[in-house]
Motif scaffolding. Sequence first.
Motif, PDB file in Angstrom:
ATOM      1  N   ILE A  19     -20.592 -14.379   9.825  1.00 22.11           N
ATOM      2  CA  ILE A  19     -19.790 -14.947   8.731  1.00 22.11           C
ATOM      3  C   ILE A  19     -19.019 -13.867   7.956  1.00 22.11           C
ATOM      4  CG2 ILE A  19     -19.887 -16.266   6.548  1.00 22.11           C
ATOM      5  CD1 ILE A  19     -22.198 -17.857   7.878  1.00 22.11           C
ATOM      6  N   PRO A  20     -19.686 -12.811   7.452  1.00 20.51           N
ATOM      7  CA  PRO A  20     -18.897 -11.797   6.727  1.00 20.51           C
ATOM      8  C   PRO A  20     -17.833 -11.134   7.593  1.00 20.51           C
ATOM      9  CG  PRO A  20     -21.252 -11.239   6.697  1.00 20.51           C
ATOM     10  CD  PRO A  20     -21.124 -12.527   7.407  1.00 20.51           C
ATOM     11  N   VAL A  54     -15.000 -13.672   7.938  1.00 22.66           N
ATOM     12  CA  VAL A  54     -14.272 -13.826   6.668  1.00 22.66           C
ATOM     13  C   VAL A  54     -13.401 -12.599   6.417  1.00 22.66           C
ATOM     14  CG1 VAL A  54     -14.541 -13.935   4.157  1.00 22.66           C
ATOM     15  CG2 VAL A  54     -15.937 -15.392   5.619  1.00 22.66           C
ATOM     16  N   THR A  55     -13.986 -11.425   6.638  1.00 29.04           N
ATOM     17  CA  THR A  55     -13.213 -10.190   6.417  1.00 29.04           C
ATOM     18  C   THR A  55     -12.001 -10.153   7.336  1.00 29.04           C
ATOM     19  OG1 THR A  55     -15.310  -9.102   5.948  1.00 29.04           O
ATOM     20  CG2 THR A  55     -13.432  -7.669   6.264  1.00 29.04           C
ATOM     21  N   PHE A  86      -9.445 -12.634   6.173  1.00 31.54           N
ATOM     22  CA  PHE A  86      -8.837 -12.163   4.919  1.00 31.54           C
ATOM     23  C   PHE A  86      -7.798 -11.072   5.200  1.00 31.54           C
ATOM     24  CE2 PHE A  86      -8.667  -9.423   1.159  1.00 31.54           C
ATOM     25  CZ  PHE A  86      -8.345 -10.361   0.193  1.00 31.54           C
ATOM     26  N   PHE A 110       0.925 -12.160   5.045  1.00 34.96           N
ATOM     27  CA  PHE A 110       1.626 -12.324   3.770  1.00 34.96           C
ATOM     28  C   PHE A 110       2.572 -11.142   3.539  1.00 34.96           C
ATOM     29  CE2 PHE A 110       1.680 -11.137  -0.770  1.00 34.96           C
ATOM     30  CZ  PHE A 110       2.299 -12.256  -1.309  1.00 34.96           C
ATOM     31  N   TRP A 124       1.463  10.157   3.700  1.00 37.34           N
ATOM     32  CA  TRP A 124       0.042  10.434   3.480  1.00 37.34           C
ATOM     33  C   TRP A 124      -0.304  10.611   2.002  1.00 37.34           C
ATOM     34  CZ3 TRP A 124      -4.292   9.718   5.782  1.00 37.34           C
ATOM     35  CH2 TRP A 124      -5.404  10.543   5.596  1.00 37.34           C
ATOM     36  N   ASP A 179       1.844   6.955  -2.926  1.00 37.51           N
ATOM     37  CA  ASP A 179       1.306   5.647  -3.264  1.00 37.51           C
ATOM     38  C   ASP A 179       1.286   4.738  -2.025  1.00 37.51           C
ATOM     39  OD1 ASP A 179       1.026   3.029  -4.271  1.00 37.51           O
ATOM     40  OD2 ASP A 179       1.936   3.613  -6.172  1.00 37.51           O
ATOM     41  N   PHE A 180       0.134   4.147  -1.747  1.00 36.19           N
ATOM     42  CA  PHE A 180      -0.008   3.365  -0.516  1.00 36.19           C
ATOM     43  C   PHE A 180       0.945   2.173  -0.438  1.00 36.19           C
ATOM     44  CE2 PHE A 180      -2.337  -0.086  -2.539  1.00 36.19           C
ATOM     45  CZ  PHE A 180      -3.010   0.516  -3.584  1.00 36.19           C
ATOM     46  N   ARG A 181       1.431   1.714  -1.594  1.00 33.99           N
ATOM     47  CA  ARG A 181       2.339   0.558  -1.570  1.00 33.99           C
ATOM     48  C   ARG A 181       3.691   0.917  -0.965  1.00 33.99           C
ATOM     49  NH1 ARG A 181       1.811  -0.695  -7.806  1.00 33.99           N
ATOM     50  NH2 ARG A 181       1.871   1.555  -7.733  1.00 33.99           N
ATOM     51  N   THR A 182       4.039   2.214  -1.040  1.00 40.06           N
ATOM     52  CA  THR A 182       5.356   2.652  -0.575  1.00 40.06           C
ATOM     53  C   THR A 182       5.609   2.278   0.878  1.00 40.06           C
ATOM     54  OG1 THR A 182       5.080   4.517  -2.062  1.00 40.06           O
ATOM     55  CG2 THR A 182       6.862   4.689  -0.473  1.00 40.06           C
ATOM     56  N   TRP A 183       4.605   2.448   1.717  1.00 40.88           N
ATOM     57  CA  TRP A 183       4.842   2.154   3.142  1.00 40.88           C
ATOM     58  C   TRP A 183       4.128   0.895   3.609  1.00 40.88           C
ATOM     59  CZ3 TRP A 183       0.823   2.191   6.727  1.00 40.88           C
ATOM     60  CH2 TRP A 183      -0.398   2.690   6.262  1.00 40.88           C
ATOM     61  N   SER A 190       3.669  -1.874   1.774  1.00 37.09           N
ATOM     62  CA  SER A 190       4.425  -3.033   1.256  1.00 37.09           C
ATOM     63  C   SER A 190       5.768  -2.596   0.706  1.00 37.09           C
ATOM     64  CB  SER A 190       3.643  -3.707   0.132  1.00 37.09           C
ATOM     65  OG  SER A 190       2.333  -3.959   0.515  1.00 37.09           O
ATOM     66  N   TRP A 238       8.304  -4.112   0.411  1.00 35.67           N
ATOM     67  CA  TRP A 238       8.942  -5.183  -0.382  1.00 35.67           C
ATOM     68  C   TRP A 238       8.700  -4.972  -1.870  1.00 35.67           C
ATOM     69  CZ3 TRP A 238       5.915  -8.562  -3.357  1.00 35.67           C
ATOM     70  CH2 TRP A 238       4.556  -8.641  -3.060  1.00 35.67           C
ATOM     71  N   TYR A 239       7.751  -4.107  -2.176  1.00 37.09           N
ATOM     72  CA  TYR A 239       7.441  -3.730  -3.540  1.00 37.09           C
ATOM     73  C   TYR A 239       8.708  -3.289  -4.297  1.00 37.09           C
ATOM     74  CZ  TYR A 239       5.747  -0.279  -6.972  1.00 37.09           C
ATOM     75  OH  TYR A 239       5.531   0.466  -8.094  1.00 37.09           O
ATOM     76  N   VAL A 254      -4.255   6.730  -5.945  1.00 39.51           N
ATOM     77  CA  VAL A 254      -3.339   5.701  -5.440  1.00 39.51           C
ATOM     78  C   VAL A 254      -2.686   6.114  -4.114  1.00 39.51           C
ATOM     79  CG1 VAL A 254      -2.832   4.807  -7.745  1.00 39.51           C
ATOM     80  CG2 VAL A 254      -1.341   6.521  -6.759  1.00 39.51           C
ATOM     81  N   THR A 280      -2.224   7.075  -0.120  1.00 36.12           N
ATOM     82  CA  THR A 280      -2.697   6.597   1.174  1.00 36.12           C
ATOM     83  C   THR A 280      -3.869   7.455   1.634  1.00 36.12           C
ATOM     84  OG1 THR A 280      -0.402   6.131   1.653  1.00 36.12           O
ATOM     85  CG2 THR A 280      -1.911   6.119   3.521  1.00 36.12           C
TER      86      THR A 280
END
Lengths: 331, 495
Positions: free
Chosen positions: A13-14, A17-18, A21, A28, A151, A154-158, A160, A162-163, B4, B6
């Motif tokens: 189950i975990p 689910v993971t 998710f 998304f 590396w 900020d991890f959002r840069t690559w 996501s 769309w940020y 924050v 990577t």
Amino acid sequence: MQNAKGKTGKNFIPVAVTTIFVAVVIVFNMVMNYLLIPYSFTRLKVHMLETMQFNNLILGSSHAGTNIDATHLAGLTGRTTFNAAQGEQFPVDSYYLLKDACIDQKPDRVIYEFDPTYWLTAQEIDSSYANMFYEMRPSKEKLQYFFDKMWKVDFRTWISPWYFYRSQFGNIAANLYTKSTDNYKNYGVATFDSENQTVYGDGFIGVKPGKWEDEITVREWNESMIQKDDEKFFIKMAEFCRDEGIELVVVSTPIPAGTYEAGKENFDLAYAHMTELSEKYDFRYMCYNTGELKQEDLMDSEKFADWDGHMYEDAAHEFTGVFAGDLEAEG
Amino acid sequence: MSFVSTAFIIFVILCIAGYYLIPKQYQWCWLLVFSYIYYLAAGPRYVIFLLFSTVITYVGGLRAEQGSKAAVPVVLLLDFGALAIIKYTNFVLGTFAGIAGIEFHELDILLPLGISFYTFQTAGYLLDVYWKRCKAEHNFLHFALFVSFFPQIMQGPISRYGQLAEQLCAQHTFDIRRIESGLYRIAWGFFKKMVIADNAALYVSAIFDNYMTLRGYGVLGVLMYSAQLYADFSGGIDIVIGIAECLDITLAENFRQPFFATSIGDFWHRWHITLGTWMKDYVFYPVSLSRWMGNFGKWCRKRFGKNIGRAMPICVGNIIVFLVVGVWHGPAWHYIIYGLYNGLIIGISGLLTKNFRSWKKALKINDKSAGFKLFQIVRTFVLVNISWYLDCAGSVGQAYMMFKDSILRFRIFGDIIDTYYTCSGSQEVTMACIVFGCIVVFIHSLMKERGVDVRAALLDRPIPVRCVVLFLLLASLVLIGNQPLSQGGFIYANF
């Protein structure tokens, strides 16, 4: 037996689910990237770089993108040419674009445009930061590019990108429309035509008449202010070219005389620095703002759309002619 | 390695995954290796200071256990001496040069990451050994892990040896529920940091950096700083505690809804708790219970009576503690005055406790009523915000000018951030993100203040609900979160 079964069920189950998710988050994210990120000429340029066959590869900033007419250069030199230069292309990007191009082919010559400003500025983390990385095909080179550029940020840069477009939900319909057209699917250039510019299939950006609003900006050139990564990746590019037997030519395209005069001391120091590098790493450096190659008429401010040094299409054509002559003559 | 980045995310995933995959008896070695990798990533030069502090404190602890009286002062002198030289040389020389009217160019002194935090942690250990509150650690590598444990080395919490060491070296079993709980805490920390702190930072930076142009916006500036500092520091601590939780290690809490505090003293019991308790145990009690303070108390009793005589040593102890807190924050007068401001309020409040009681009685104020409590909360919030002028400004002069302008030229609406940050997007959107984030944090804090364990309650919900909450937290980081103005940028990592 029952216990083992129970334990398996308990663990299943975990894990399930993971997995679900993570899958939902990935889907998304992909959907948001598709909806919000507009068609840019980075996509076009990276695609062309990866699919086209060429002898000359032009890399560097927007100055090379607007000032060197690839088709004209090809006609004059007899070598097919692709202009992969664009704004916000830092040496790290140029280096990995070159490596990406060399996966399937080996150009004879790399023309790298040296704009001193880029060497003095840390790249801003904005929508263009991960552009080239995002569009590049999966490869070992892309993985290296990831460690060298993504590396530490900020991890959002690559993850996501769309940020950077999250305030542009109003453009979703237009993006969807653009992405449904054949022009997009076939990596067409029509989308980029505007009152300011025409983008050509060879990567050249033709600037149309009309002044862009800007002011003369003088950037102090100081050896201690050179961004370490910029020089490091330029040197890597020079060494890569040497190892692969590719001719490297570095060019500083003309800038308006007024801009040069305002920052003469700094420009001269920057050009001298590149001259030193050219001697150390054995490549040709062609500077059109100082020294033997300088031509006053190419620096006439009437030939530029702005003080920064973006030429009109006609002037770029004229400069390309001169450049091609010098390139072949010296070569 | 910024939280924050990577690199940090991948580093933490690898650390946690490997931690549960290797044989349990080697888990502490794994953590030690990762802690040093983390520290090395910041620059090999920094490791020298960390090793120096680790070695001398380790040796000092062993010597103290053997009864050496000299070991503790010598090691404390070396530890705090190194900290003082690194952190305060420019400040001291600059001040003297200023007095003497000599031109002074700041020396280029390397400030090792997290030095304030690990120095306090090692000093606490040494004193605990000396006072026989705990036994000295005989295994050097175990001790090295206690000093360098990577999640907390940058900005705390400042852990006690007795509370942390045993956990670090114990054997831990994988528990999916604990990992999930840790992930919520990490996501919550990122939410606070990216949605509130990094958005509010645009206002703070615009107003404080351009205070000569943006005059009168001080109130907005400190309110934003309140939001930024709390969200940044507590968000960072949430990430730290969440990572530790994933490793089955419980770190001390550093915050307890500080903006519900009813006095400045109460505020400091809820804000940066581990620094407060460190100060209490290693500065306040030793000072208050010292012989000279006892003599001072006797002298006060004779001169001013029993009550003042009893309260005065506590008052002086508090002022000394907060002077140290001010100095700890940084080598600048505005930090020292910031510390003294807090110390004086707490000290004087202590002296006037009896008077307050009689005034309340005379005015027939029911100090148990909700209204009075609200008044106390608002009063404390205002006092705390006044202190932020000193904390956030670059100098005492700037703080004074901004405070004065806040009263005489008060303004709150205007074009602030879009003037200074071309890439920030709409000012209204930024403000909406901050307000939304603050409301969410307020509701969460209110629930915790009323004794609800929000995470435990969430973990008891069905899986889809938990997934939706985690998904919304993650989506909000991208949708309404901002980027730090400087890479890495957690405020307390600079202290």
